[in-house]
Design a protein around this motif. Structure first.
Motif, PDB file in Angstrom:
ATOM      1  N   HIS A   1     -48.555 -27.989  -8.105  1.00 23.14           N
ATOM      2  CA  HIS A   1     -47.500 -28.949  -7.793  1.00 23.14           C
ATOM      3  C   HIS A   1     -46.100 -28.451  -8.146  1.00 23.14           C
ATOM      4  CE1 HIS A   1     -50.407 -32.133  -7.077  1.00 23.14           C
ATOM      5  NE2 HIS A   1     -51.049 -31.719  -8.144  1.00 23.14           N
TER       6      HIS A   1
ATOM      7  N   GLN B   1     -39.212 -25.220 -11.627  1.00 25.51           N
ATOM      8  CA  GLN B   1     -40.009 -25.790 -12.722  1.00 25.51           C
ATOM      9  C   GLN B   1     -40.865 -24.713 -13.381  1.00 25.51           C
ATOM     10  OE1 GLN B   1     -41.788 -28.994 -10.417  1.00 25.51           O
ATOM     11  NE2 GLN B   1     -40.289 -30.453 -11.219  1.00 25.51           N
TER      12      GLN B   1
ATOM     13  N   GLY C   1     -33.283 -35.746 -12.115  1.00 24.90           N
ATOM     14  CA  GLY C   1     -34.277 -35.741 -11.045  1.00 24.90           C
ATOM     15  C   GLY C   1     -34.951 -34.398 -10.805  1.00 24.90           C
ATOM     16  N   LEU C   2     -34.691 -33.411 -11.626  1.00 22.45           N
ATOM     17  CA  LEU C   2     -35.283 -32.087 -11.387  1.00 22.45           C
ATOM     18  C   LEU C   2     -36.684 -31.938 -11.986  1.00 22.45           C
ATOM     19  CD1 LEU C   2     -32.598 -31.337 -10.166  1.00 22.45           C
ATOM     20  CD2 LEU C   2     -32.611 -29.246 -11.486  1.00 22.45           C
ATOM     21  N   GLY C   3     -37.146 -33.033 -12.585  1.00 25.10           N
ATOM     22  CA  GLY C   3     -38.521 -33.006 -13.099  1.00 25.10           C
ATOM     23  C   GLY C   3     -38.639 -32.380 -14.480  1.00 25.10           C
ATOM     24  N   LYS C   4     -37.752 -32.793 -15.373  1.00 24.44           N
ATOM     25  CA  LYS C   4     -37.841 -32.280 -16.748  1.00 24.44           C
ATOM     26  C   LYS C   4     -39.131 -32.776 -17.402  1.00 24.44           C
ATOM     27  CE  LYS C   4     -33.589 -33.885 -17.688  1.00 24.44           C
ATOM     28  NZ  LYS C   4     -32.943 -34.067 -16.385  1.00 24.44           N
ATOM     29  N   THR C   5     -39.532 -33.979 -16.994  1.00 29.24           N
ATOM     30  CA  THR C   5     -40.740 -34.555 -17.585  1.00 29.24           C
ATOM     31  C   THR C   5     -41.952 -33.680 -17.260  1.00 29.24           C
ATOM     32  OG1 THR C   5     -39.688 -36.615 -16.899  1.00 29.24           O
ATOM     33  CG2 THR C   5     -41.841 -36.804 -17.925  1.00 29.24           C
TER      34      THR C   5
ATOM     35  N   GLU D   1     -46.136 -40.530 -16.021  1.00 30.06           N
ATOM     36  CA  GLU D   1     -46.032 -39.134 -15.578  1.00 30.06           C
ATOM     37  C   GLU D   1     -47.209 -38.297 -16.099  1.00 30.06           C
ATOM     38  OE1 GLU D   1     -43.258 -37.126 -13.937  1.00 30.06           O
ATOM     39  OE2 GLU D   1     -42.970 -39.056 -12.980  1.00 30.06           O
TER      40      GLU D   1
ATOM     41  N   LYS E   1     -49.951 -39.191 -13.911  1.00 30.98           N
ATOM     42  CA  LYS E   1     -49.758 -38.649 -12.556  1.00 30.98           C
ATOM     43  C   LYS E   1     -50.160 -37.179 -12.488  1.00 30.98           C
ATOM     44  CE  LYS E   1     -45.874 -38.087  -9.275  1.00 30.98           C
ATOM     45  NZ  LYS E   1     -44.494 -38.538  -8.997  1.00 30.98           N
TER      46      LYS E   1
ATOM     47  N   GLU F   1     -33.548 -37.609 -23.032  1.00 30.66           N
ATOM     48  CA  GLU F   1     -32.171 -38.113 -23.030  1.00 30.66           C
ATOM     49  C   GLU F   1     -31.553 -37.801 -24.400  1.00 30.66           C
ATOM     50  OE1 GLU F   1     -30.945 -39.151 -20.243  1.00 30.66           O
ATOM     51  OE2 GLU F   1     -32.803 -39.457 -19.134  1.00 30.66           O
TER      52      GLU F   1
ATOM     53  N   ASN G   1     -37.009 -44.164 -11.871  1.00 26.52           N
ATOM     54  CA  ASN G   1     -37.298 -43.727 -10.498  1.00 26.52           C
ATOM     55  C   ASN G   1     -37.315 -44.946  -9.600  1.00 26.52           C
ATOM     56  OD1 ASN G   1     -37.832 -40.926 -10.938  1.00 26.52           O
ATOM     57  ND2 ASN G   1     -39.680 -41.558 -12.007  1.00 26.52           N
TER      58      ASN G   1
ATOM     59  N   ARG H   1     -31.270 -42.186  -8.952  1.00 27.95           N
ATOM     60  CA  ARG H   1     -32.458 -43.040  -9.075  1.00 27.95           C
ATOM     61  C   ARG H   1     -33.223 -43.079  -7.765  1.00 27.95           C
ATOM     62  NH1 ARG H   1     -33.074 -41.759 -12.920  1.00 27.95           N
ATOM     63  NH2 ARG H   1     -31.046 -40.892 -13.311  1.00 27.95           N
TER      64      ARG H   1
ATOM     65  N   ARG I   1     -34.369 -38.759  -5.135  1.00 24.66           N
ATOM     66  CA  ARG I   1     -35.085 -37.872  -6.038  1.00 24.66           C
ATOM     67  C   ARG I   1     -36.462 -37.588  -5.486  1.00 24.66           C
ATOM     68  NH1 ARG I   1     -36.340 -39.503 -11.724  1.00 24.66           N
ATOM     69  NH2 ARG I   1     -34.116 -39.471 -12.022  1.00 24.66           N
ATOM     70  N   ASP I   2     -37.125 -36.664  -6.147  1.00 24.65           N
ATOM     71  CA  ASP I   2     -38.445 -36.249  -5.698  1.00 24.65           C
ATOM     72  C   ASP I   2     -39.333 -37.464  -5.464  1.00 24.65           C
ATOM     73  OD1 ASP I   2     -40.172 -34.174  -5.086  1.00 24.65           O
ATOM     74  OD2 ASP I   2     -39.492 -33.040  -6.840  1.00 24.65           O
TER      75      ASP I   2
HETATM   76  N1  LIG Z   1     -43.070 -30.769  -8.439  1.00 26.98           N
HETATM   77  C1  LIG Z   1     -42.937 -32.050  -8.156  1.00 26.98           C
HETATM   78  N2  LIG Z   1     -43.490 -32.536  -7.040  1.00 26.98           N
HETATM   79  C2  LIG Z   1     -43.359 -33.854  -6.727  1.00 26.98           C
HETATM   80  N3  LIG Z   1     -42.713 -34.741  -7.475  1.00 26.98           N
HETATM   81  C3  LIG Z   1     -42.149 -34.301  -8.605  1.00 26.98           C
HETATM   82  C4  LIG Z   1     -42.227 -32.940  -9.001  1.00 26.98           C
HETATM   83  N4  LIG Z   1     -41.567 -32.805 -10.163  1.00 26.98           N
HETATM   84  C5  LIG Z   1     -41.110 -34.012 -10.497  1.00 26.98           C
HETATM   85  N5  LIG Z   1     -41.451 -34.918  -9.561  1.00 26.98           N
HETATM   86  C6  LIG Z   1     -41.116 -36.336  -9.559  1.00 26.98           C
HETATM   87  O1  LIG Z   1     -39.711 -36.432  -9.507  1.00 26.98           O
HETATM   88  C7  LIG Z   1     -39.287 -37.589 -10.194  1.00 26.98           C
HETATM   89  C8  LIG Z   1     -38.191 -37.204 -11.147  1.00 26.98           C
HETATM   90  O2  LIG Z   1     -38.698 -36.483 -12.222  1.00 26.98           O
HETATM   91  P1  LIG Z   1     -38.202 -36.770 -13.729  1.00 26.98           P
HETATM   92  O3  LIG Z   1     -38.193 -38.235 -14.022  1.00 26.98           O
HETATM   93  O4  LIG Z   1     -38.968 -35.890 -14.627  1.00 26.98           O
HETATM   94  O5  LIG Z   1     -36.712 -36.254 -13.624  1.00 26.98           O
HETATM   95  P2  LIG Z   1     -35.731 -35.883 -14.805  1.00 26.98           P
HETATM   96  O6  LIG Z   1     -35.375 -34.455 -14.665  1.00 26.98           O
HETATM   97  O7  LIG Z   1     -36.305 -36.322 -16.100  1.00 26.98           O
HETATM   98  O8  LIG Z   1     -34.467 -36.739 -14.406  1.00 26.98           O
HETATM   99  P3  LIG Z   1     -33.562 -37.726 -15.313  1.00 26.98           P
HETATM  100  O9  LIG Z   1     -32.512 -36.845 -15.929  1.00 26.98           O
HETATM  101  O10 LIG Z   1     -33.032 -38.663 -14.298  1.00 26.98           O
HETATM  102  O11 LIG Z   1     -34.451 -38.371 -16.314  1.00 26.98           O
HETATM  103  C9  LIG Z   1     -40.514 -38.165 -10.859  1.00 26.98           C
HETATM  104  O12 LIG Z   1     -40.984 -39.219 -10.064  1.00 26.98           O
HETATM  105  C10 LIG Z   1     -41.493 -37.034 -10.843  1.00 26.98           C
HETATM  106  O13 LIG Z   1     -42.826 -37.483 -10.818  1.00 26.98           O
END
Ligand SMILES: Nc1ncnc2c1ncn2[C@@H]1O[C@H](COP(=O)(O)OP(=O)(O)OP(=O)(O)O)[C@@H](O)[C@H]1O
Ligand SMILES: [Mg+2]
Length: 840
Positions: free
Chosen positions: A296, A301, A330-334, A374, A377, A433, A729, A754, A757-758
């Motif tokens: 994924h 990432q 929104g870059l998926g840090k989580t 997450e 997921k 954060e 999200n 919000r 994003r992905d």
């Molecule tokens: N590789 C991926 N493929 C599909 N969806 C993804 C992928 N990586 C992250 N996502 C989705 O993108 C969304 C944003 O990810 P996340 O909440 O981690 O962003 P973030 O970097 O923490 O942003 P913020 O600074 O707003 O908190 C989430 O719904 C996450 O599940």
């Protein structure tokens, strides 16, 4: 097999990747700024005359808007490209934009400027020395290391904290001229022995202080690190020797196949690392990211995980295990962190033994559940046992049970449960954060430090370099002591950098400041990673940004004029800003722009309770009630009284009719405005849900989930941007309407992220509503000029209270442009006359 390279910005010569922002002019006047807007921004639409649509586009010729049909989506992409460009320029990797920071008197650290200015650079020499007070003793007891700077006849002696400990003119010039390694000289009542020569580069970068301190600052390349290699060791296993993998160590196989196609293999520890962390001589085993996750992961990432792994394993900076992942929203840090946690909890480079047993994730309350989701997921519920703390799940349960390995807790709850949490040994700490830790004095920071977990990761979407003091706090949190003491940091980095940014800085000061900034960025760049939205744009559907200029209603104009004629505004324009009356005036004008009834309510509330915010506020509102109809009832407000509200209703009607399956996120910074918008939804039969500061944390995720569900019947999500924005999200919505504008562009970008994003499936439409000719247009212009000029996004915590206004700027803010259809367009130098009617 992919043995991935570490993130590009940190490899090779890091200097090449840095973007250094020279001192920017601070606070340009809005008019001045707007002329610097990109010429690509064009006015393209007039909607529901007399209101104006402005779309951010790169193609100025396309002059029709209406809600996009499939066919128009392509042209809309141009707009998207523009805005992408705009966004990405606004957030630059590893920059130091320090315009907000002025903490010290510049003169304090300048080195006897008067005498030295005329001396050419080449005549300056730098030496590392040891010193002691002058005495006749044969066997000297040196009191400390220092740096000696010699310029012609003058000298300065600085200790390794960067503090002057001696300076003056040489008594005998010859003594100074001849000085070289091994010499002993008496200067300024001190005896000094020269230990070595320092290159101008090492001095200017501040490195001479670092190395002198003996701190093992930077990994393999640093001298300190090299010392470790000088002592060969026996127990270390050769990284790729076959025996290690096979013979005798059958159990020590990688958990996943490192040779499989697309496998993501972490860097192997080098000899130095093995010497420090593999005392027992376990075989080195490849650490391979679970292919289930790799499938994924986006490319950025994968790099991010590699970076985090190297940081927390202490592979990037000797003996330091902290990291800051500052990717844009929104870059998926989580997901990157979840991958790291899952990897470290199952694997390790030495004998394959897991590096971490328990992980602590601290996050804002509203995101505890998001983390749970997450994990679910990406890893399902079986692989890893997580424990999110909420009303029904207390920390004790986690501490008692060996079952769970990840504790997810809010910052507030952490403070309340600190004693219990301290009983658990956490191997990894993640602060989501985490920019809130920028103040080292706050309790939360102290509490987290007291957990004494070495591997610390801060996640933040906010650039961390805007303020040098806050920057220090974040760095010192993840890698304590790496920048030395606070006083050292101030002297060696902060002060020269700040001085160099001041208009009065000499060439020499500018050069020194720049070098120190570069050095600081290099040092910290090893464990800070920031990528911008650009890296993910190609995976997202297009985003179309529209700026909609709305003419104010008649009542709004009358009240606006009256406010501008008030005594309070006149005071401001005379520069009498003692009690910040300008903030009260700005607040009143912004309320009026949203809807006159908000102003009416404020006046009545103040009148009833006689709680005026000083005499300025009273004078501002004087006689204002008389402008409202005699029987005015704020609860029965009409939509015609607000230009923006009228436009909003038209917009909602069109979306509802043409795109019945699409949903809208409607954002305001004010709860009272949300009340009005909610009332309007009721009146027009639009189904809605709402999240603001009052929404209990425990309910937030449920509200978000239900809106995002395709079965949801809610058409509108009413969102308070400040209260509920971060980290959420809201991909269920594909239209985002920003009802009011904030001084800080980061607030709006935060809200936009919000929806765009992905996971978003539809093209996203962003509408920013602005009342023409009013303060809202001025704020917008300021936002744009600020982004264009500095290239830096401001911190989310900055509000209008932090903005210094000149009287000139206030004059501009407190002017109503009644005759213009759109002041922004007038300033744009746009070829179009702005009167095309593309409405119907
Ligand atoms: N590789 C991926 N493929 C599909 N969806 C993804 C992928 N990586 C992250 N996502 C989705 O993108 C969304 C944003 O990810 P996340 O909440 O981690 O962003 P973030 O970097 O923490 O942003 P913020 O600074 O707003 O908190 C989430 O719904 C996450 O599940
Ligand atoms: Mg996040």
């Amino acid at each position: 097999m992919r043995r991935s390279a570490a993130p590009s910005q940190l490899q090779g010569n890091p200097l090449k990747k840095l973007k250094f922002i020279p001192p920017a002019r601070s606070n340009p006047s809005p008019d001045e700024g707007i002329t610097k807007m990109s010429p690509d921004v064009k006015l393209i639409e007039v909607v529901g005359s007399p209101n104006t649509f402005l779309q951010l586009k790169s193609n100025p010729r396309i002059c029709s808007l209406n809600l996009p049909t499939e066919g128009s989506a392509r042209e809309i992409n141009h707009g998207c490209n523009y805005s992408e460009k705009h966004c990405s320029e606004a957030s630059v990797t590893a920059t130091l934009d320090l315009r907000h920071t002025v903490h010290s008197d510049p003169k304090e650290i300048t080195v006897s400027k008067g005498q030295e200015e005329e001396e050419p650079d080449s005549l300056v020499k730098y030496f590392s020395v040891v010193w002691c007070k002058a005495s006749k003793k044969k066997h000297k007891k040196w009191e400390g290391d220092a740096v000696l700077i010699v310029k012609g006849k003058s000298f300065t002696l600085k200790d390794l904290e960067g503090k002057d400990i001696g300076r003056g003119m040489a008594y005998k010039l010859k003594e100074l001229e001849k000085i070289e390694e091994g010499h002993r000289v008496m200067i300024g009542g001190k005896e000094v022995e020269v230990m070595g020569i320092i290159s101008p580069d090492d001095f200017n970068s501040g490195r001479c202080f670092q190395l002198g301190r003996g701190s093992p600052a930077i990994s393999s390349s640093s001298q300190a690190a090299k010392k470790c290699f000088s002592n060969p060791f026996k127990s270390v296993c050769k990284p790729s020797s076959k025996e290690n993998r096979l013979g005798g160590f059958q159990d020590c196989k990688p958990r996943h196949d490192p040779h499989a196609p697309n496998s993501l293999v972490m860097s192997r520890p080098d000899n130095n690392h093995q010497w420090m962390f593999n005392k027992k001589g376990f075989p080195v085993v490849d650490v391979v990211i679970d292919p289930h996750l790799v499938y994924h992961l986006r490319p950025h990432q994968k790099e991010g995980i590699m970076f985090l792994y190297e940081c927390v394993m202490g592979m990037r900076v000797n003996g330091r295990c902290g990291a800051i992942l500052a990717d844009e929203m929104g870059l998926g840090k989580t997901l990157q962190c979840i991958s790291l946690i899952w990897t470290l909890q199952c694997q390790g480079p030495y004998g394959g033994k897991p590096v971490v047993k328990k992980t602590l994730i601290v996050t804002p309350g509203s995101l505890v559940n998001n983390w749970r989701k997450e994990f679910q997921k990406w890893l399902g519920s079986e692989r890893i046992k997580i424990f999110p703390v909420d009303q029904d799940h207390k920390v004790e349960e986690f501490t008692r049970s060996p079952f769970y390995s990840v504790l997810i807790i809010s910052y507030e709850m952490l403070l309340r449960s600190l004693d219990q949490i301290k009983n658990v040994k956490f191997g990894l700490l993640i602060c989501d954060e985490g920019h809130r830790l920028k103040n080292s004095a706050i309790k939360t920071t102290a509490a987290l430090i007291s957990l004494s977990c070495e591997k610390r990761v801060i996640l933040t979407g906010t650039p961390v370099q805007n303020d040098l003091q806050e920057f220090f706090a974040l760095i010192d949190f993840v890698n304590p002591g790496i920048l030395g003491s606070l006083s050292f940091y101030r002297r060696v980095y902060e002060e020269p950098i700040i001085i160099s940014r001041q208009p009065s800085a000499s060439e020499e000061e500018k050069k020194l400041g720049e070098k120190r900034a570069v050095e600081l960025t290099c040092l910290t760049g090893l464990f800070i990673l920031r990528r911008t939205q650009e890296v993910i744009n190609k995976y997202l559907p297009p985003k179309i940004e529209n700026v909609v200029f709305c003419r104010p209603g008649a009542l709004q104009i009358e009240l606006y004029r009256k406010l501008l004629n008030s005594q309070a505004v006149r005071f401001c324009l005379q520069g009498l800003l003692g009690n910040s009356p300008h903030l009260i005036c700005i607040g009143a004008l912004k309320k009026l722009c949203n809807h006159p009834c908000l102003l009416f309510k404020s006046i009545k509330e103040r009148e009833c309770s006689s709680t005026w915010d000083g005499k300025e506020e009273k004078s501002l509102y004087e006689g204002l009630v008389d402008v409202f109809p005699a029987d005015y009832n704020p609860l029965m407000f009409t939509e015609e009284e607000s230009g923006k509200l009228q436009v909003l209703l038209k917009l909602l009607a069109v979306i509802h009719e043409l795109r019945p399956t699409e949903k809208v996120v409607l954002v305001s910074n004010y709860t009272q405005t949300l009340d009005i918008l909610q009332e309007v939804c009721k009146r027009h039969g639009y189904t809605y849900t709402r999240l603001d500061g009052q929404t209990p944390v425990s309910q937030r995720q449920q509200i978000v989930d239900s809106f995002n569900s395709k079965y949801s019947s809610d058409f509108i999500f009413l969102l308070s941007s400040k209260a509920g924005g971060v980290g959420l999200n809201l991909i269920g919505g594909s239209h985002l309407i920003l009802y009011d504008i904030d001084w800080n562009p980061a607030t709006d970008i935060q809200a936009m992220s919000r929806v765009w994003r992905d996971g978003q499936k539809n093209p996203v439409h962003v509408y920013r509503l602005l009342t023409t000719g009013t303060i809202e247009e001025k704020i917008y212009q300021r936002q744009i000029s600020k982004q264009d000029l500095s290239g830096a996004v401001v911190d989310l915590t900055k509000t209008s209270e932090h903005i210094p206004f000149s009287v000139e700027e206030l004059k501009n803010l407190f002017t109503l442009h009644e005759s213009s259809h759109c002041v922004t367009h007038d300033l744009l130098d746009c070829e179009c006359t702005g009167d095309q009617d593309g409405t119907e």
